[in-house]
Design an enzyme around this catalytic site. Structure first.
Site, PDB file in Angstrom:
ATOM      1  N   SER A  58      -9.707  -0.919   7.099  1.00 24.53           N
ATOM      2  CA  SER A  58      -9.159  -0.675   5.759  1.00 24.53           C
ATOM      3  C   SER A  58      -8.512  -1.871   5.084  1.00 24.53           C
ATOM      4  CB  SER A  58      -8.145   0.470   5.827  1.00 24.53           C
ATOM      5  OG  SER A  58      -8.811   1.694   6.038  1.00 24.53           O
ATOM      6  N   LYS A 109       0.846  -1.191   0.000  1.00 35.30           N
ATOM      7  CA  LYS A 109       0.000   0.000   0.000  1.00 35.30           C
ATOM      8  C   LYS A 109       0.882   1.242   0.000  1.00 35.30           C
ATOM      9  CE  LYS A 109      -3.859   1.879   2.782  1.00 35.30           C
ATOM     10  NZ  LYS A 109      -4.703   1.571   3.975  1.00 35.30           N
ATOM     11  N   SER A 135      -9.621   1.351   3.070  1.00 35.48           N
ATOM     12  CA  SER A 135      -8.856   2.164   2.134  1.00 35.48           C
ATOM     13  C   SER A 135      -7.845   1.375   1.296  1.00 35.48           C
ATOM     14  CB  SER A 135      -8.092   3.247   2.900  1.00 35.48           C
ATOM     15  OG  SER A 135      -7.161   2.676   3.802  1.00 35.48           O
TER      16      SER A 135
END
Length: 441
Positions: free
Chosen positions: A174, A74, A150
Site C-alpha cells: 500500500s 494517511k 491504499s
C-alpha cells in the site's frame, strides 16, 4: 525546495519561514483538484506548529534538520481533534481522536508541521487507490490512471508537491504500489521498526508503516526521527539477486524494458547482479495461491460485522470481504509456513538485496475498472509481487525508473529481509544516485 531536506536547509539558513511553507502547503491542499487528496486539512494546527518552529529558529533551538517542514498522514493515524475515517463513510460520525498517534507525536516533537490527513482505499484494503465516497486522488502522471493504493492520497500529495513527506501504511503493497504508479519513492519499513503499530489496522500480522517522498535522503531523515535508536552508518554491498519466474517474466513489455535498463545502469556502476530462482519466493506464492492470503483472512475477521449491518461499505470492499469468508478454513498452512520461509528467504539472498519490478503492469485506466470482475482482477494483479514480499517479512523501497515509449514511470523494487532497513536505505540511496546521474549525463 522540492524536498524536505532542502526545505530544512533553507529554514536553517533563514531563506524562508515555516509559516510561509505551511501556508503554501495548506493553500495547495485546499485547491479544488486536491479535495480527493486530503480528507482533512489541519490548517489551524499547521499554523501554530509553523509559528513555533520559526520562533525556535530565531532562538537557535531548532529540534533537528526537519524542524518546520510540512508533512501529511494517511487517515488511519489519529490526529488529535480529527476523525480517523480509514477512508470509509462508515467512520464519518466517529468521535474525534483524543490524542495523536505515537508517530504523529514523535514528528511533532521533532518540529514537523502537520498539514492534514490523506485519502486512501476504504479500510486500506485495495491496491488501486479508488475511493467512491471521498473521491479518487488524480494520478499526477495521468488523471485517467489509478493512483495506486491504499496510500493513494499520501502518494499524490507528495507527487504533486503539496508536501515533501507523507506517511502511509503498507500491508500488501500500500505504499510501494502508489509510489511506483505516481513516479515517486515509497519505503515500507520492517514490521515493528517503529514500535507497536498505533494506527487503524487491516492485518495485525502484516501491517507496517511506510514513508513517501521524492528523495531517499528525506526518507532516511524521517526514519531517524521515527527510529532514533537505530541510527548507524551502512555501506551498500552492491550485491543484488534478480528472481527468475513470474516476478520478472510475467510483466508487460514496457515494464520489462524499464527494468532491464535500470539493471544495466546498476551493473555499469559496479554492482554484482545474479539471476536465479528463489525457492522460498515460489513456495510462498504457491502457499498463498492454495490457501489464501493472511491479509484477506484478517481483514474479513476485522470487518465481517459490516456485511450484515446497515453501515455503508463500498461494493468492491464488500466483494473482497465476501470472497474471504472461507479463507479462515484454508489459511492455517499459510501461517504455519511463514517463519521457515522467511528464514529460507534470508538464507537464499545471503546478504544481497532482491531486485524486481514493483508492479508488473502500468497503472490501469479508471475507465477499464467499471466492471467488477475487471476491477477485482486488476487489484489482485497489482498487488501480486508486493503481497508475497510482505508475507516474507521484507522491508522494501521502490524507486522510479525511466518510462519506455512515453508511458508512465515505473518502479524498481529493492527488498531485504526484516530488520535490514539500514542496509536497504543505503542501497537505495546509492542506486538513486546512479539513476539521477544517468539521466543528467
Amino acid at each position: 525546495m522540492t524536498t524536505a531536506t532542502a526545505m530544512g536547509q533553507a529554514l536553517a539558513a533563514g531563506d524562508t519561514t515555516s509559516t510561509h511553507l505551511a501556508a503554501v502547503a495548506v493553500d495547495r491542499a485546499r485547491q479544488s483538484d486536491s479535495t480527493a487528496v486530503l480528507v482533512t486539512v489541519t490548517a489551524e494546527r499547521a499554523g501554530y506548529q509553523a509559528a513555533a518552529a520559526d520562533r525556535r529558529r530565531l532562538r537557535g533551538t531548532r529540534r533537528g534538520p526537519l524542524d518546520g517542514v510540512p508533512i501529511a498522514w494517511k487517515d488511519v493515524f489519529d490526529i488529535q481533534g480529527t476523525v480517523t475515517t480509514s477512508g470509509s463513510a462508515g467512520h464519518l460520525h466517529d468521535e474525534p481522536a483524543a490524542v495523536d498517534s505515537r508517530l504523529v507525536r514523535r514528528a511533532h516533537d521533532s518540529g514537523l508541521v502537520t498539514i492534514g490527513k490523506t485519502n486512501l482505499s476504504e479500510f486500506a484494503f485495495s491496491g488501486l487507490g479508488i475511493n467512491l465516497h471521498f473521491g479518487t486522488p488524480a494520478n499526477p502522471v495521468d488523471p485517467e490512471l489509478v493512483p495506486g493504493g491504499s496510500s493513494s492520497g499520501s502518494a499524490v500529495a507528495v507527487a504533486r508537491g503539496i508536501v515533501p513527506l507523507a506517511v502511509g501504511t503498507d500491508t500488501s503493497g500500500s505504499v510501494r504500489v502508489p509510489a511506483a504508479y505516481c513516479g515517486i519513492i515509497g519505503y515500507r519499513a520492517s514490521p515493528g521498526r517503529y514500535g507497536a503499530n498505533d494506527f487503524a489496522p487491516l492485518s495485525s500480522t502484516l501491517d507496517s508503516t511506510g514513508i513517501l517522498a521524492t528523495s531517499v535522503n528525506d526518507i532516511i531523515a524521517l526514519d531517524r526521527i521515527f527510529a532514533p535508536m537505530r541510527r548507524g552508518e551502512h555501506t551498500p554491498r552492491r550485491r543484488f539477486v534478480v528472481p527468475g519466474g513470474e516476478w520478472t517474466e510475467d510483466v508487460t513489455p514496457g515494464i520489462a524494458a524499464d527494468f532491464e535498463a535500470a539493471l544495466a545502469e546498476i551493473r555499469r556502476a559496479g554492482a554484482d547482479i545474479r539471476r536465479r530462482d528463489m525457492v522460498s519466493l515460489s513456495a510462498a506464492q504457491e502457499l498463498m495461491d492454495g490457501g489464501g492470503t493472511i491479509v484477506g483472512a484478517e481483514a474479513y475477521r476485522l470487518h465481517r460485522h459490516r456485511l450484515g449491518s446497515g453501515l455503508p461499505i463500498e461494493p468492491a470492499t464488500r466483494r473482497r470481504l465476501e470472497s474471504n469468508s472461507r479463507t479462515a478454513d484454508s489459511i492455517a498452512p499459510v501461517y504455519a509456513g511463514m517463519s521457515a520461509l522467511r528464514a529460507e528467504f534470508a538464507a537464499e539472498l545471503d546478504g544481497a538485496a532482491l531486485l524486481c519490478p514493483t508492479v508488473r503492469h502500468p497503472p490501469p485506466r479508471l475507465a477499464d475498472l467499471r466492471d467488477p470482475a475487471g476491477y477485482d482482477s486488476a487489484n489482485a494483479a497489482t498487488l501480486r509481487t508486493t503481497m508475497v514480499l510482505s508475507y516474507l517479512g521484507t522491508c522494501g523501497i521502490t524507486l522510479p525508473v525511466g518510462a519506455s515509449a512515453g508511458g508512465p514511470v515505473t518502479g524498481l523494487l529493492l527488498s531485504l529481509p526484516s530488520g535490514r532497513d539500514g542496509d536497504l536505505l543505503a542501497q537505495a540511496e546509492w542506486a538513486r544516485h546512479i539513476f539521477v546521474n544517468a539521466r543528467t549525463s
